[in-house]
Scaffold this active site. Structure first.
Site, mmCIF file in Angstrom:
data_model
loop_
_atom_site.group_PDB
_atom_site.id
_atom_site.type_symbol
_atom_site.label_atom_id
_atom_site.label_comp_id
_atom_site.label_asym_id
_atom_site.label_seq_id
_atom_site.Cartn_x
_atom_site.Cartn_y
_atom_site.Cartn_z
ATOM 1 N N ILE A 1 0.849 -1.200 0.000
ATOM 2 C CA ILE A 1 0.000 0.000 0.000
ATOM 3 C C ILE A 1 0.878 1.240 0.000
ATOM 4 O O ILE A 1 1.747 1.394 0.853
ATOM 5 C CB ILE A 1 -0.944 0.008 1.229
ATOM 6 N N CYS A 2 0.638 2.115 -0.964
ATOM 7 C CA CYS A 2 1.356 3.375 -1.112
ATOM 8 C C CYS A 2 2.863 3.122 -1.212
ATOM 9 O O CYS A 2 3.303 2.369 -2.084
ATOM 10 C CB CYS A 2 1.000 4.329 0.027
ATOM 11 N N GLN A 3 3.667 3.683 -0.311
ATOM 12 C CA GLN A 3 5.120 3.427 -0.358
ATOM 13 C C GLN A 3 5.416 1.950 -0.127
ATOM 14 O O GLN A 3 6.422 1.427 -0.626
ATOM 15 C CB GLN A 3 5.798 4.273 0.717
ATOM 16 N N GLY B 1 3.775 -0.319 -1.483
ATOM 17 C CA GLY B 1 3.674 -0.862 -2.829
ATOM 18 C C GLY B 1 4.970 -0.666 -3.601
ATOM 19 O O GLY B 1 5.378 -1.531 -4.381
ATOM 20 N N LEU C 1 -1.533 -1.054 -4.233
ATOM 21 C CA LEU C 1 -2.708 -0.247 -3.916
ATOM 22 C C LEU C 1 -2.261 1.187 -3.673
ATOM 23 O O LEU C 1 -1.393 1.425 -2.835
ATOM 24 C CB LEU C 1 -3.404 -0.838 -2.665
#
Lengths: 348, 245
Positions: free
Chosen positions: A143-145, A147, A167
């Site tokens: 998720i985010c960083q 990811g 995501l």
């Protein structure tokens, strides 16, 4: 503070009184719990903790999912409260779920680098999950960083990953109109580090608030009515407030490297990124990739993440839009339904 | 609670002084502060006051105009930058001289540079406030019978649009960069000074602390890798034993 000779008149005075009564209620002595889905600690290393969530009474899938969140906020956002818990939704579908909690770095961690996070901590967590689940490969959900880390990891350790989900993950940090990209150009992180040689979590929080300063600093405190009308709305608000103000410090070295390599040089998208001397070229990913992005994301705009399609083989790449903002994409009640449907159809 | 619930102010004070969880006290304070803000906004709009620019004061919105924990400790420890203003009575130079007369000349130069970039940023913040105010006025003119709720929405729209525009101009970005660079120079000077002081008093230098931190970090990583290899080997051995059985 209002002066004593001035009455506290306000547009929303009645609602504010209700809020005060609500919070002073003896039932509310302790703030609502976050990250409450039952879990077990299966591994810890320095500040890091790896959790396995207790399974529900449903038929279990075979391949476990390891959730990797960003360093800039706490991962319990993925399990904020039962109704909005991405973790619980996955458990309900029978996926064995694991989650990395990076912890709160202190001054002794200031030299922790991106290589330490990706090839060190994350790699050892993957090994732990494999052994615990008795599988040769796992699914990774970044998720985010997180990811970004997951993408780098999958390039560098292809044999470990069956499928990869990203995501709200940024790939292109130089999209037009991205204020973070503009503000960080030429910035030296050393000016941002505190006496612990880390970057303060509060400073990062202010930086994100500065992207929409009036909305994020003032507007939400004006809208009281929906909070006082329903207890669960207030509970959700309190949980989100806790999360927003609970940002850990970033280790100085990793913050510096992330700033230079991603925000300033945009190396991931330009295929010039190396980690510990090894090239990170997204085209080398051999696992199927599902890229989930949020249509109203002002932190990672759709353009910044959909460019992943330019790197991954078309037969391996699939993307899905989620209606919502950066966090709302996976915590919003309406969006979660679409998110889980996409995930379970694709993961199998 | 025995407080007078007809008096929200008294109720608020009572709660803040009670054993309510600190988390809730902080939230209440934030709400109270913002409530006052909107109250003042609506009052001034309804009183047809001409200058509303203060309501889009960016440092105030983000909490930067008072000493805060978001500033690096080293900056707070020198002196509070935000308290220095050009006045007719005492020039900046005199204020600086008073505060930093004992610091080496280099640090004085650094601080002077920081202050001048802060002044530039202030001018940009003023531009932002004015631009937001003009946008607000335009919206208000379009909807002369706007409700208080609508006025607050206009406030938000005007502010965010003005910020979005100004924050992406070269002037804003360059000034912000200049500010951070000047802070970086100041930090380098401070680092050099602290090394000198450490030497003088026989204290561990920053370099020696860094060496310790690096060493500890390296040790942790080595231990974790060793532990992982051991666990992997044990796991393989167990599997082998199971197969042999």
């Amino acid at each position: 503070m209002p002066t004593t000779n001035k009455q506290f008149e306000d547009l929303w005075q009645d609602d504010f009184v209700l809020l005060m009564e609500n919070l002073a209620n003896t039932d509310r002595r302790s703030p609502p719990e976050v990250g409450s889905s039952p879990k077990e600690l299966i591994y810890c290393e320095n500040k890091l903790q790896l959790f396995r969530y207790n399974t529900l009474d449903v038929k279990q899938k075979k391949t476990p999912i390891l959730i990797t969140y960003a360093l800039v906020n706490r991962p319990y956002i993925a399990d904020l409260e039962p109704k909005r818990s991405l973790v619980l939704r996955l458990l309900e579908k029978g996926y064995p779920v694991y989650l990395i909690d990076w912890g709160y770095p202190d001054s002794s961690d200031c030299f922790t680098s991106l290589n330490d996070y990706i090839n060190g901590y994350l790699h050892r967590c993957v090994q732990q999950v494999k052994r615990d689940a008795k599988r040769k490969k796992i699914d990774l959900l970044g998720i985010c960083q997180g990811g970004v880390f997951s993408l780098c990891y999958t390039v560098l350790h292809p044999a470990e990953i069956r499928k990869l989900v990203t995501l709200v993950t940024p790939i292109d940090f130089h999209t037009k109109g991205n204020p973070l990209g503009l503000w960080t150009a030429g910035l030296n992180t050393k000016v941002l580090t505190n006496n612990s040689a880390n970057v303060s979590g509060q400073l990062i929080s202010q930086l994100f608030k500065a992207m929409k300063p009036f909305q994020l600093s003032r507007e939400k405190y004006r809208r009281l009515e929906h909070l006082v009308n329903k207890k669960e709305n207030l509970d959700t608000f309190l949980r989100m407030e806790r999360w927003l103000n609970d940002g850990p410090d970033l280790t100085g070295t990793a913050a510096h490297e992330f700033l230079i390599n991603f925000y300033q040089q945009n190396r991931l998208h330009k295929n010039t990124l190396t980690i510990a001397g090894n090239a990170v070229q997204l085209a080398k990913i051999k696992s199927p990739v599902l890229n989930l992005y949020a249509t109203k994301d002002h932190i990672v705009p759709p353009k910044a993440t959909r460019v992943l399609s330019q790197h991954i083989k078309p037969t391996l790449y699939h993307e899905q839009a989620l209606v919502g903002g950066h966090i709302g994409a996976f915590t919003g009640l309406k969006t979660q339904h679409d998110l889980i449907k996409s995930l379970s159809n694709w993961l199998g | 609670m025995t407080t007078d619930t007809n008096n929200p102010y008294a109720q608020f004070n009572a709660l803040i002084n009670s054993n309510l969880p600190d988390e809730y006290k902080e939230i209440l304070k934030r709400f109270q502060e913002q409530g006052l803000f909107y109250q003042q906004l609506i009052q001034k709009v309804n009183n047809n006051e001409s200058d509303l620019s203060e309501f889009w004061n960016l440092p105030n919105a983000l909490g930067f105009d008072t000493p805060s924990n978001e500033q690096p400790e080293w900056l707070q420890s020198i002196f509070n930058m935000n308290n220095f203003q050009e006045t007719t009575d005492t020039s900046l130079i005199q204020q600086f001289t008073q505060a930093i007369s004992e610091l080496p000349l280099q640090a004085q130069k650094n601080m002077s540079t920081v202050q001048s970039t802060l002044t530039k940023m202030s001018r940009l913040y003023d531009e932002l406030s004015q631009s937001a105010m003009q946008r607000f006025q335009t919206l208000k003119d379009e909807f002369p019978n706007a409700s208080n709720e609508q006025l607050c929405t206009f406030w938000l729209t005007a502010g965010e649009k003005a910020f979005s525009e100004i924050s992406q101009t070269n002037d804003y970005i360059d000034t912000q960069k200049e500010l951070l660079e000047s802070l970086s120079e100041l930090k380098n000077t401070q680092y050099a000074l602290s090394e000198q002081v450490s030497n003088l008093f026989g204290l561990p230098s920053r370099q020696s602390l860094e060496d310790l931190q690096k060493g500890l970090h390296k040790l942790r990583i080595e231990f974790a890798e060793y532990k992982e290899q051991t666990e992997a080997t044990i796991s393989e051995l167990k599997q082998t034993i199971r197969r042999l059985k």
